[in-house]
Design a protein around this motif. Sequence first.
Motif, PDB file in Angstrom:
ATOM      1  N   GLU A 119      11.084 -46.844  24.043  1.00  0.00           N
ATOM      2  CA  GLU A 119      10.000 -45.858  24.068  1.00  0.00           C
ATOM      3  C   GLU A 119      10.477 -44.575  24.741  1.00  0.00           C
ATOM      4  OE1 GLU A 119       6.393 -47.250  25.876  1.00  0.00           O
ATOM      5  OE2 GLU A 119       5.752 -48.253  24.032  1.00  0.00           O
ATOM      6  N   ASP A 120      11.239 -44.731  25.815  1.00  0.00           N
ATOM      7  CA  ASP A 120      11.720 -43.562  26.557  1.00  0.00           C
ATOM      8  C   ASP A 120      12.610 -42.682  25.674  1.00  0.00           C
ATOM      9  OD1 ASP A 120      10.355 -44.219  28.789  1.00  0.00           O
ATOM     10  OD2 ASP A 120      12.064 -45.040  29.894  1.00  0.00           O
ATOM     11  N   VAL A 121      13.456 -43.346  24.901  1.00  0.00           N
ATOM     12  CA  VAL A 121      14.348 -42.581  24.021  1.00  0.00           C
ATOM     13  C   VAL A 121      13.501 -41.762  23.036  1.00  0.00           C
ATOM     14  CG1 VAL A 121      16.086 -42.770  22.195  1.00  0.00           C
ATOM     15  CG2 VAL A 121      16.308 -44.148  24.252  1.00  0.00           C
ATOM     16  N   GLN A 122      12.458 -42.415  22.516  1.00  0.00           N
ATOM     17  CA  GLN A 122      11.554 -41.735  21.576  1.00  0.00           C
ATOM     18  C   GLN A 122      10.883 -40.529  22.257  1.00  0.00           C
ATOM     19  OE1 GLN A 122       9.029 -44.886  20.100  1.00  0.00           O
ATOM     20  NE2 GLN A 122       8.094 -43.483  18.638  1.00  0.00           N
ATOM     21  N   GLU A 275      -6.001 -51.557  20.507  1.00  0.00           N
ATOM     22  CA  GLU A 275      -5.743 -50.369  19.665  1.00  0.00           C
ATOM     23  C   GLU A 275      -4.367 -49.789  19.965  1.00  0.00           C
ATOM     24  OE1 GLU A 275      -7.343 -49.410  17.013  1.00  0.00           O
ATOM     25  OE2 GLU A 275      -8.508 -51.206  17.460  1.00  0.00           O
ATOM     26  N   GLN A 276      -4.018 -49.786  21.234  1.00  0.00           N
ATOM     27  CA  GLN A 276      -2.716 -49.243  21.629  1.00  0.00           C
ATOM     28  C   GLN A 276      -1.564 -50.132  21.141  1.00  0.00           C
ATOM     29  OE1 GLN A 276      -1.931 -46.190  23.350  1.00  0.00           O
ATOM     30  NE2 GLN A 276      -4.001 -45.780  22.630  1.00  0.00           N
ATOM     31  N   TYR A 277      -1.813 -51.466  21.116  1.00  0.00           N
ATOM     32  CA  TYR A 277      -0.787 -52.371  20.567  1.00  0.00           C
ATOM     33  C   TYR A 277      -0.555 -52.041  19.093  1.00  0.00           C
ATOM     34  CZ  TYR A 277      -1.439 -55.748  24.477  1.00  0.00           C
ATOM     35  OH  TYR A 277      -1.519 -56.377  25.689  1.00  0.00           O
ATOM     36  N   LYS A 278      -1.678 -51.892  18.363  1.00  0.00           N
ATOM     37  CA  LYS A 278      -1.563 -51.671  16.911  1.00  0.00           C
ATOM     38  C   LYS A 278      -0.851 -50.349  16.631  1.00  0.00           C
ATOM     39  CE  LYS A 278      -5.583 -54.364  15.439  1.00  0.00           C
ATOM     40  NZ  LYS A 278      -7.005 -54.267  15.072  1.00  0.00           N
ATOM     41  N   THR A 439     -10.790 -41.611  29.413  1.00  0.00           N
ATOM     42  CA  THR A 439      -9.636 -41.788  28.536  1.00  0.00           C
ATOM     43  C   THR A 439      -8.820 -40.508  28.582  1.00  0.00           C
ATOM     44  OG1 THR A 439     -10.931 -43.212  27.087  1.00  0.00           O
ATOM     45  CG2 THR A 439      -8.940 -42.275  26.148  1.00  0.00           C
ATOM     46  N   SER A 440      -7.510 -40.638  28.685  1.00  0.00           N
ATOM     47  CA  SER A 440      -6.690 -39.420  28.764  1.00  0.00           C
ATOM     48  C   SER A 440      -5.331 -39.653  28.102  1.00  0.00           C
ATOM     49  CB  SER A 440      -6.482 -39.032  30.228  1.00  0.00           C
ATOM     50  OG  SER A 440      -5.848 -40.088  30.899  1.00  0.00           O
ATOM     51  N   THR A 441      -4.644 -38.544  27.842  1.00  0.00           N
ATOM     52  CA  THR A 441      -3.265 -38.640  27.335  1.00  0.00           C
ATOM     53  C   THR A 441      -2.325 -38.474  28.520  1.00  0.00           C
ATOM     54  OG1 THR A 441      -3.981 -37.525  25.339  1.00  0.00           O
ATOM     55  CG2 THR A 441      -1.612 -37.653  25.683  1.00  0.00           C
ATOM     56  N   PRO A 442      -1.443 -39.470  28.758  1.00  0.00           N
ATOM     57  CA  PRO A 442      -0.511 -39.291  29.882  1.00  0.00           C
ATOM     58  C   PRO A 442       0.389 -38.086  29.644  1.00  0.00           C
ATOM     59  CG  PRO A 442      -0.041 -41.342  28.670  1.00  0.00           C
ATOM     60  CD  PRO A 442      -1.234 -40.732  28.040  1.00  0.00           C
ATOM     61  N   MET A 443       0.711 -37.375  30.699  1.00  0.00           N
ATOM     62  CA  MET A 443       1.460 -36.129  30.572  1.00  0.00           C
ATOM     63  C   MET A 443       2.790 -36.329  29.824  1.00  0.00           C
ATOM     64  SD  MET A 443       1.562 -33.449  33.551  1.00  0.00           S
ATOM     65  CE  MET A 443       2.066 -31.776  33.316  1.00  0.00           C
ATOM     66  N   LYS A 444       3.375 -37.529  30.051  1.00  0.00           N
ATOM     67  CA  LYS A 444       4.639 -37.843  29.407  1.00  0.00           C
ATOM     68  C   LYS A 444       4.526 -37.788  27.880  1.00  0.00           C
ATOM     69  CE  LYS A 444       8.070 -41.534  29.772  1.00  0.00           C
ATOM     70  NZ  LYS A 444       8.255 -42.904  30.203  1.00  0.00           N
ATOM     71  N   ASN A 445       3.311 -37.973  27.372  1.00  0.00           N
ATOM     72  CA  ASN A 445       3.130 -38.021  25.923  1.00  0.00           C
ATOM     73  C   ASN A 445       2.514 -36.753  25.331  1.00  0.00           C
ATOM     74  OD1 ASN A 445       2.561 -41.144  26.937  1.00  0.00           O
ATOM     75  ND2 ASN A 445       3.980 -40.908  25.224  1.00  0.00           N
ATOM     76  N   ARG A 449       4.277 -38.255  21.463  1.00  0.00           N
ATOM     77  CA  ARG A 449       3.364 -39.263  20.909  1.00  0.00           C
ATOM     78  C   ARG A 449       1.956 -39.064  21.489  1.00  0.00           C
ATOM     79  NH1 ARG A 449       5.080 -44.813  22.329  1.00  0.00           N
ATOM     80  NH2 ARG A 449       5.782 -43.920  24.281  1.00  0.00           N
ATOM     81  N   LYS A 450       1.238 -38.086  20.938  1.00  0.00           N
ATOM     82  CA  LYS A 450      -0.056 -37.702  21.531  1.00  0.00           C
ATOM     83  C   LYS A 450      -1.124 -38.784  21.367  1.00  0.00           C
ATOM     84  CE  LYS A 450       0.208 -32.663  21.356  1.00  0.00           C
ATOM     85  NZ  LYS A 450       1.545 -32.473  20.809  1.00  0.00           N
ATOM     86  N   ASP A 451      -0.893 -39.721  20.426  1.00  0.00           N
ATOM     87  CA  ASP A 451      -1.889 -40.784  20.248  1.00  0.00           C
ATOM     88  C   ASP A 451      -1.770 -41.883  21.307  1.00  0.00           C
ATOM     89  OD1 ASP A 451       0.533 -41.420  19.216  1.00  0.00           O
ATOM     90  OD2 ASP A 451      -0.166 -42.046  17.231  1.00  0.00           O
ATOM     91  N   VAL A 452      -0.764 -41.789  22.176  1.00  0.00           N
ATOM     92  CA  VAL A 452      -0.690 -42.721  23.301  1.00  0.00           C
ATOM     93  C   VAL A 452      -1.739 -42.297  24.323  1.00  0.00           C
ATOM     94  CG1 VAL A 452       0.731 -43.469  25.261  1.00  0.00           C
ATOM     95  CG2 VAL A 452       1.741 -43.284  22.986  1.00  0.00           C
ATOM     96  N   LYS A 453      -2.657 -43.211  24.610  1.00  0.00           N
ATOM     97  CA  LYS A 453      -3.761 -42.885  25.529  1.00  0.00           C
ATOM     98  C   LYS A 453      -3.817 -43.884  26.672  1.00  0.00           C
ATOM     99  CE  LYS A 453      -5.765 -39.735  22.797  1.00  0.00           C
ATOM    100  NZ  LYS A 453      -5.118 -38.456  22.920  1.00  0.00           N
ATOM    101  N   GLU A 454      -4.430 -43.450  27.767  1.00  0.00           N
ATOM    102  CA  GLU A 454      -4.664 -44.343  28.899  1.00  0.00           C
ATOM    103  C   GLU A 454      -6.166 -44.423  29.166  1.00  0.00           C
ATOM    104  OE1 GLU A 454      -0.464 -44.098  31.166  1.00  0.00           O
ATOM    105  OE2 GLU A 454      -2.086 -42.961  32.096  1.00  0.00           O
TER     106      GLU A 454
END
Length: 534
Positions: A119-122, A275-278, A439-445, A449-454
């Motif tokens: 994931e980090d490489v991505q 949802e995040q797994y999918k 719900t938020s988008t972590p800064m790293k994303n 990958r903006k669809d990664v949410k926390e």
Amino acid sequence: MRISLRGPFCRVALRKGQYFPAIIDSAVLRAPAGIKRKLTTRAVHENGSDFDFDLFTIGGGSAGVRATRSSAGFGAKVGLCELPRALISSDEKGGTGGTCVLRGCVPKKLMALAGLFAEDVQDAASFGWEVDGQPQLSWEKLQSNKRKELERLSDLYMENLKKADVEYIEGRARIIDPNTVEVNGKQYRAKNILVATGGAASIPPIEGARDFAITSDQVLNLDEKPKKLVVVGGGYIGCEQASIFNNLGTEVYLIVRQDLPLAGFDREACAFVMEQYKLRGLHVYGQSSPTKMSKGANGKLTVHVEPYKRDGDPFDIEDVDQVLMATGRKPKTQNIGLEDIGVELDDKGGLKVDEFSRSVSVPSIWGIGDVTNRIPLTPVARMEGSALAKHLFGDQGDVKPDYKAVPSVVFSSPQLAYVGKKEDAAVEEYQDVDIYTSTSTPMKNTLGRKDVKEFVKVIVSSKDDKVVGFHMVGSEAAEILQGFAAALYAGITKQQLDATVGIHPSSAEEFVTMIKASRKYRGGKLTEGEPLKC
Ligand SMILES: Cc1cc2nc3c(=O)[nH]c(=O)nc-3n(C[C@H](O)[C@H](O)[C@H](O)COP(=O)(O)OP(=O)(O)OC[C@H]3O[C@@H](n4cnc5c(N)ncnc54)[C@H](O)[C@@H]3O)c2cc1C
Ligand SMILES: NC(=O)c1ccc[n+]([C@@H]2O[C@H](COP(=O)([O-])OP(=O)(O)OC[C@H]3O[C@@H](n4cnc5c(N)ncnc54)[C@H](O)[C@@H]3O)[C@@H](O)[C@H]2O)c1
């Protein structure tokens, strides 16, 4: 500093069979002042015969090691028996450190970390890093480095036991009578026997499962990375392993009996994590259960899946390399003599103990950790071990384990962590409850990958403003929740949480910046906000 022991049996066994006058060097035993209360009864006459040990522990996992070392620290004479070491456990194989060190928390987390580098490489690419070609994983190197680390840790556990003057006995222990344990044909007499034998994976009676499927012991020790993996069971192990192998590049199918995985967790958080797994490419099948698995001539497996308690079409997953059965674990209480001496077990085979971890039927037998079927987590096993040592040999009177605020984390990608109550349980218990979510988008994303949410959630009992639950889905949820578990243990109120200054920019600050409740319940009924859909 020296301490003296008083009483008619005023002597101390420092080595097996060797008794010395009752003046012991507390520095050697690391006993705190005032520990004399129970040590005067140690390793001495009962029924006219001497005991070899104050405490004899069966099982050198998280629970047994902690109880044994702590007891030795109080000056008790302690023996511990553990099976010879192997990464795959059986009735004959185990190893110091137990499940957590050799085939649980530690190898699992190392594997999870290995997967996160992908994931980090991505993510790195969205920050401008250019990586030439596709990064390659050396499975052999990962497995070999992991194995070395597990062996190092297991050795360390053993060394620490020896340093603590614990008599270490390798072999398979069996209880002969309430005060006698037999190992390798030799009998040891103990005033107290501690059963800390842990648990083992259980495989349900699904056709072909015992022949073709593997358990968590094996999945953490595969010689080859599977191309296609079916994971049966949506509990901790199922979600973690599905996620780990998905990150490592395996095509993964997760079969879950309920609509959502992780039945013991907050429903809203579970729906979010699924949802995040999918989104990360994991194939999740809810309300499904495999009924059969078979092996073809090419060595590949086919898994037949039926709908579980609903209408729907059955289907097959073909060309599968491995099937992981992550369908729960059973306490190891069989074939160690417990039934012969009348030790009562619960309906799931767990050793039945009272609030002090003492067997409800045989008073010289104690049980802690997974074998007791309470909360099967390493820090809980350790806490039960510490409490038992204090209870038996400390100077604080009766001490029992404290389950007030046990945090728990699923080390999937993303992680799901919580402490305290989930929403439905909080509403049932407190009736008047406020729910805060964000719900938020972590800064790293934010650059990639903006669809990664926390997701974070705080549950408050509105009558006294006490926070009764913290939940989080996010890549660092485990690290963040530990501090909030301490706050919950200490009884933090929502007002105090709001008054806490945040750390900016961070995911953790979400917990202290939620002003408006998303939902409110009064008298157990929803009075404000949208009802939960899951
Ligand atoms: C895949 C996996 C991942 C996990 N991940 C986590 C995690 O991330 N965090 C977490 O908190 N928990 C995790 N757990 C749970 C955690 O590992 C257990 O709760 C913990 O190890 C229990 O400790 P224990 O001492 O009760 O049992 P164990 O660690 O199982 O120790 C029992 C010991 O008794 C020995 N033994 C059994 N019978 C005999 C006998 N007759 N004679 C001598 N010795 C015997 C065994 O060999 C074993 O070493 C995980 C579990 C698994 C399976
Ligand atoms: N991160 C952690 O702290 C961690 C990680 C792994 C394990 N553990 C501990 O180990 C324990 C055991 O983990 P586990 O995942 O094996 O057990 P679990 O009880 O968490 O999950 C077992 C799952 O298998 C499902 N299942 C059972 N039979 C099935 C069938 N025939 N078909 C489909 N699904 C079926 C159950 O519905 C359940 O969801 C956990 O309770 C946990 O305490 C903790």
